[in-house]
Design a protein around this motif. Structure first.
Motif, PDB file in Angstrom:
ATOM      1  N   ILE A 151       0.837  -1.207   0.000  1.00 47.32           N
ATOM      2  CA  ILE A 151       0.000   0.000   0.000  1.00 47.32           C
ATOM      3  C   ILE A 151       0.869   1.254   0.000  1.00 47.32           C
ATOM      4  O   ILE A 151       0.606   2.213  -0.728  1.00 47.32           O
ATOM      5  CB  ILE A 151      -0.987  -0.036   1.191  1.00 47.32           C
ATOM      6  N   PHE A 152       1.951   1.223   0.777  1.00 47.39           N
ATOM      7  CA  PHE A 152       2.861   2.373   0.825  1.00 47.39           C
ATOM      8  C   PHE A 152       3.486   2.614  -0.555  1.00 47.39           C
ATOM      9  O   PHE A 152       3.561   3.758  -1.020  1.00 47.39           O
ATOM     10  CB  PHE A 152       3.944   2.127   1.879  1.00 47.39           C
ATOM     11  N   THR A 153       3.932   1.552  -1.214  1.00 53.51           N
ATOM     12  CA  THR A 153       4.517   1.679  -2.551  1.00 53.51           C
ATOM     13  C   THR A 153       3.508   2.290  -3.516  1.00 53.51           C
ATOM     14  O   THR A 153       3.840   3.198  -4.282  1.00 53.51           O
ATOM     15  CB  THR A 153       4.974   0.298  -3.067  1.00 53.51           C
ATOM     16  N   ALA A 154       2.281   1.823  -3.472  1.00 54.84           N
ATOM     17  CA  ALA A 154       1.240   2.353  -4.359  1.00 54.84           C
ATOM     18  C   ALA A 154       1.005   3.836  -4.088  1.00 54.84           C
ATOM     19  O   ALA A 154       0.939   4.641  -5.015  1.00 54.84           O
ATOM     20  CB  ALA A 154      -0.051   1.557  -4.169  1.00 54.84           C
ATOM     21  N   LEU A 155       0.909   4.202  -2.801  1.00 56.74           N
ATOM     22  CA  LEU A 155       0.670   5.608  -2.460  1.00 56.74           C
ATOM     23  C   LEU A 155       1.848   6.483  -2.890  1.00 56.74           C
ATOM     24  O   LEU A 155       1.654   7.597  -3.371  1.00 56.74           O
ATOM     25  CB  LEU A 155       0.423   5.756  -0.956  1.00 56.74           C
ATOM     26  N   CYS A 156       3.070   5.976  -2.740  1.00 53.89           N
ATOM     27  CA  CYS A 156       4.255   6.733  -3.163  1.00 53.89           C
ATOM     28  C   CYS A 156       4.216   6.960  -4.669  1.00 53.89           C
ATOM     29  O   CYS A 156       4.495   8.058  -5.135  1.00 53.89           O
ATOM     30  CB  CYS A 156       5.541   6.008  -2.796  1.00 53.89           C
ATOM     31  N   HIS A 157       3.887   5.910  -5.435  1.00 56.80           N
ATOM     32  CA  HIS A 157       3.847   6.052  -6.891  1.00 56.80           C
ATOM     33  C   HIS A 157       2.859   7.140  -7.299  1.00 56.80           C
ATOM     34  O   HIS A 157       3.165   7.979  -8.118  1.00 56.80           O
ATOM     35  CB  HIS A 157       3.421   4.743  -7.563  1.00 56.80           C
ATOM     36  N   ILE A 158       1.699   7.115  -6.728  1.00 61.88           N
ATOM     37  CA  ILE A 158       0.658   8.012  -7.221  1.00 61.88           C
ATOM     38  C   ILE A 158       0.708   9.392  -6.574  1.00 61.88           C
ATOM     39  O   ILE A 158       0.417  10.396  -7.223  1.00 61.88           O
ATOM     40  CB  ILE A 158      -0.746   7.370  -7.109  1.00 61.88           C
ATOM     41  N   LEU A 159       1.132   9.491  -5.308  1.00 55.20           N
ATOM     42  CA  LEU A 159       1.122  10.799  -4.631  1.00 55.20           C
ATOM     43  C   LEU A 159       2.469  11.498  -4.674  1.00 55.20           C
ATOM     44  O   LEU A 159       2.538  12.711  -4.798  1.00 55.20           O
ATOM     45  CB  LEU A 159       0.685  10.636  -3.168  1.00 55.20           C
ATOM     46  N   ASN A 160       3.528  10.741  -4.557  1.00 48.98           N
ATOM     47  CA  ASN A 160       4.848  11.362  -4.463  1.00 48.98           C
ATOM     48  C   ASN A 160       5.524  11.474  -5.820  1.00 48.98           C
ATOM     49  O   ASN A 160       6.129  12.486  -6.140  1.00 48.98           O
ATOM     50  CB  ASN A 160       5.711  10.559  -3.480  1.00 48.98           C
ATOM     51  N   SER A 161       5.424  10.441  -6.632  1.00 46.48           N
ATOM     52  CA  SER A 161       6.089  10.456  -7.939  1.00 46.48           C
ATOM     53  C   SER A 161       5.193  11.024  -9.024  1.00 46.48           C
ATOM     54  O   SER A 161       5.614  11.145 -10.165  1.00 46.48           O
ATOM     55  CB  SER A 161       6.523   9.041  -8.330  1.00 46.48           C
ATOM     56  N   ASN A 162       3.937  11.333  -8.670  1.00 44.44           N
ATOM     57  CA  ASN A 162       3.011  11.939  -9.628  1.00 44.44           C
ATOM     58  C   ASN A 162       2.755  11.105 -10.874  1.00 44.44           C
ATOM     59  O   ASN A 162       2.546  11.633 -11.947  1.00 44.44           O
ATOM     60  CB  ASN A 162       3.501  13.326 -10.043  1.00 44.44           C
TER      61      ASN A 162
END
Ligand SMILES: [Zn+2]
Length: 157
Positions: free
Chosen positions: A91-102
């Protein structure tokens, strides 16, 4: 009630050890309304799913029972999120991809192909995360006193 315990074991290692895993052994009841200084009794296990990039399977969750307050206490390893079958890492990886890496929703789902999520699944996690930002901030401030977090008036991303 649920207790989360720290472990460096991966879901695969945890599963492989089965009942031989060194589960935490409480010396008193963790129920805040009880806290009796008597170790709760072992109360078998239940199975739950754990899914991430490298693992998908059923794992054992150790339970204890306090005969003083009648509560059952389950001990979840840190890689599990209560009520979610996907691991913290997934879940953290998914959130990082979409929120942090845009990344766009579509490219994010491509990167997470191994999870087999539908767009609505990913959007669900993003919504849950953004709707709970204040709680997450409170938790982070309690865990890491003095931590610097972005100001509240910034873009939620
Ligand atoms: Zn108790």
């Amino acid at each position: 009630m649920l207790q989360i315990f720290y472990t460096t074991a991966t879901p695969e290692e945890y599963q492989r050890m089965g009942k031989n895993f060194p589960f935490p052994v409480p010396d008193s009841c963790p129920n805040p309304e009880c806290l009796v200084k008597v170790p709760p009794q072992k109360h078998s296990f239940y199975k739950r799913n754990a899914i991430d990039a490298n693992f998908s399977g059923r794992i054992l969750i150790r339970r204890y029972y306090c005969k003083h307050c009648g509560k059952t206490i389950s001990y979840l390893p840190t890689f599990c999120l209560p009520y979610f079958q996907y691991t913290v890492e997934a879940i953290f990886t998914a959130l990082c991809h979409i929120l942090n890496s845009n990344y766009s929703l579509r490219s994010c789902l491509k990167l997470l192909k191994y999870l087999g999520w539908a767009p609505s699944h990913l959007q669900f996690y993003v919504r849950r995360f953004l709707n709970n930002l204040n709680r997450i901030k409170v938790g982070l401030r309690q865990l890491i006193p003095g931590t610097r977090l972005p100001p509240d008036n910034q873009d939620k991303r």
